[in-house]
Design a protein around this motif. Sequence first.
Motif, PDB file in Angstrom:
ATOM      1  N   PHE A 131       5.874 -24.650 -17.343  1.00 63.92           N
ATOM      2  CA  PHE A 131       6.408 -26.335 -17.389  1.00 63.92           C
ATOM      3  C   PHE A 131       7.097 -26.376 -18.655  1.00 63.92           C
ATOM      4  O   PHE A 131       6.898 -25.615 -19.796  1.00 63.92           O
ATOM      5  N   THR A 132       7.848 -27.291 -18.895  1.00 63.88           N
ATOM      6  CA  THR A 132       8.711 -27.815 -20.214  1.00 63.88           C
ATOM      7  C   THR A 132       7.686 -29.055 -20.171  1.00 63.88           C
ATOM      8  O   THR A 132       7.252 -29.869 -19.638  1.00 63.88           O
ATOM      9  N   GLY A 133       7.759 -29.544 -21.680  1.00 66.66           N
ATOM     10  CA  GLY A 133       7.198 -30.837 -21.958  1.00 66.66           C
ATOM     11  C   GLY A 133       5.935 -30.581 -22.746  1.00 66.66           C
ATOM     12  O   GLY A 133       5.636 -29.600 -23.096  1.00 66.66           O
ATOM     13  N   SER A 134       5.162 -31.750 -23.023  1.00 66.88           N
ATOM     14  CA  SER A 134       4.223 -31.727 -24.141  1.00 66.88           C
ATOM     15  C   SER A 134       2.690 -31.264 -23.424  1.00 66.88           C
ATOM     16  O   SER A 134       1.857 -31.012 -24.255  1.00 66.88           O
ATOM     17  N   GLY A 190       9.252 -33.939 -18.919  1.00 62.07           N
ATOM     18  CA  GLY A 190       8.471 -32.635 -18.485  1.00 62.07           C
ATOM     19  C   GLY A 190       8.961 -32.110 -17.174  1.00 62.07           C
ATOM     20  O   GLY A 190       9.536 -33.138 -16.450  1.00 62.07           O
ATOM     21  N   LYS A 191       8.882 -31.013 -16.955  1.00 63.79           N
ATOM     22  CA  LYS A 191       9.343 -30.516 -15.475  1.00 63.79           C
ATOM     23  C   LYS A 191       8.659 -29.256 -15.333  1.00 63.79           C
ATOM     24  O   LYS A 191       8.585 -28.147 -16.118  1.00 63.79           O
ATOM     25  N   PHE A 192       8.125 -29.137 -13.950  1.00 64.88           N
ATOM     26  CA  PHE A 192       7.497 -27.645 -13.615  1.00 64.88           C
ATOM     27  C   PHE A 192       8.730 -26.689 -13.256  1.00 64.88           C
ATOM     28  O   PHE A 192       9.436 -27.184 -12.549  1.00 64.88           O
ATOM     29  N   THR A 193       8.373 -25.706 -14.031  1.00 64.55           N
ATOM     30  CA  THR A 193       9.754 -24.712 -13.753  1.00 64.55           C
ATOM     31  C   THR A 193       9.451 -23.330 -12.912  1.00 64.55           C
ATOM     32  O   THR A 193      10.013 -22.740 -12.504  1.00 64.55           O
ATOM     33  N   GLY A 194       8.047 -23.370 -12.671  1.00 64.56           N
ATOM     34  CA  GLY A 194       7.559 -22.242 -11.927  1.00 64.56           C
ATOM     35  C   GLY A 194       6.293 -22.240 -11.436  1.00 64.56           C
ATOM     36  O   GLY A 194       5.441 -22.817 -11.945  1.00 64.56           O
ATOM     37  N   ILE A 195       5.822 -21.560 -10.542  1.00 68.22           N
ATOM     38  CA  ILE A 195       4.345 -21.330 -10.114  1.00 68.22           C
ATOM     39  C   ILE A 195       4.270 -20.178  -9.207  1.00 68.22           C
ATOM     40  O   ILE A 195       5.096 -19.709  -8.543  1.00 68.22           O
ATOM     41  N   LYS A 196       3.211 -19.340  -9.474  1.00 71.54           N
ATOM     42  CA  LYS A 196       2.960 -18.005  -8.894  1.00 71.54           C
ATOM     43  C   LYS A 196       1.350 -17.696  -8.889  1.00 71.54           C
ATOM     44  O   LYS A 196       0.668 -18.293  -9.534  1.00 71.54           O
ATOM     45  N   VAL A 197       1.128 -16.895  -7.949  1.00 69.04           N
ATOM     46  CA  VAL A 197      -0.295 -16.556  -7.634  1.00 69.04           C
ATOM     47  C   VAL A 197      -0.393 -15.103  -8.575  1.00 69.04           C
ATOM     48  O   VAL A 197       0.491 -14.305  -8.037  1.00 69.04           O
ATOM     49  N   GLU A 198      -1.374 -14.893  -9.206  1.00 74.07           N
ATOM     50  CA  GLU A 198      -1.749 -13.488  -9.817  1.00 74.07           C
ATOM     51  C   GLU A 198      -3.208 -13.285  -9.710  1.00 74.07           C
ATOM     52  O   GLU A 198      -3.842 -13.932 -10.410  1.00 74.07           O
ATOM     53  N   ALA A 199      -3.665 -12.315  -8.891  1.00 69.62           N
ATOM     54  CA  ALA A 199      -4.984 -12.194  -8.666  1.00 69.62           C
ATOM     55  C   ALA A 199      -5.583 -13.051  -8.108  1.00 69.62           C
ATOM     56  O   ALA A 199      -5.221 -13.781  -7.084  1.00 69.62           O
ATOM     57  N   PRO A 246       2.765 -20.978 -20.470  1.00 66.47           N
ATOM     58  CA  PRO A 246       2.359 -20.895 -18.892  1.00 66.47           C
ATOM     59  C   PRO A 246       0.842 -21.253 -18.940  1.00 66.47           C
ATOM     60  O   PRO A 246       0.017 -20.707 -19.974  1.00 66.47           O
ATOM     61  N   LEU A 247       0.309 -22.065 -17.990  1.00 66.85           N
ATOM     62  CA  LEU A 247      -0.887 -22.510 -17.721  1.00 66.85           C
ATOM     63  C   LEU A 247      -1.585 -21.531 -16.679  1.00 66.85           C
ATOM     64  O   LEU A 247      -0.864 -21.472 -15.610  1.00 66.85           O
ATOM     65  N   THR A 248      -2.571 -20.881 -16.919  1.00 58.66           N
ATOM     66  CA  THR A 248      -3.264 -19.978 -15.808  1.00 58.66           C
ATOM     67  C   THR A 248      -4.532 -20.808 -15.507  1.00 58.66           C
ATOM     68  O   THR A 248      -5.598 -21.127 -16.251  1.00 58.66           O
TER      69      THR A 248
END
Length: 79
Positions: A40-43, A24-33, A63-65
Motif C-alpha cells: 500500500f501507499t500512505g502512512s 492511501g491506496k492498496f496497491t497489491g495483495i498476495k498469498v505467500e505460504a 509491504p505488510l505481512t
Amino acid sequence: MDDIYLATGKVLTDPTTAAPPAGGKFTGIKVEANNVVITFTGSGVQSASAVTGPWTDVAGASPLTVPVAGGPKFYRFRP
C-alpha cells in the motif's frame, strides 16, 4: 482495489463501501505460504476483527505481512 477483506482462503473486495481516507491506496495483495502480503501507499493501516471495529494501528510499513491463522481481519487506512 480500495476496500479489502481477508478471510482464511479468501480475498474479497467490495466497491460499494465508502471510500478510504485520502492519501492511501492498496496497491497489491498476495498469498505467500501461510501469510498474506499487503502492499500500500500512505502512512499506514489499521486492523479490526469486525468491520465495525474497534480499529487499532498496525505496526510496520508496506509491504505488510499478515498470518492467515486466527480468523478474519479487516484493514483500512489510518484516518
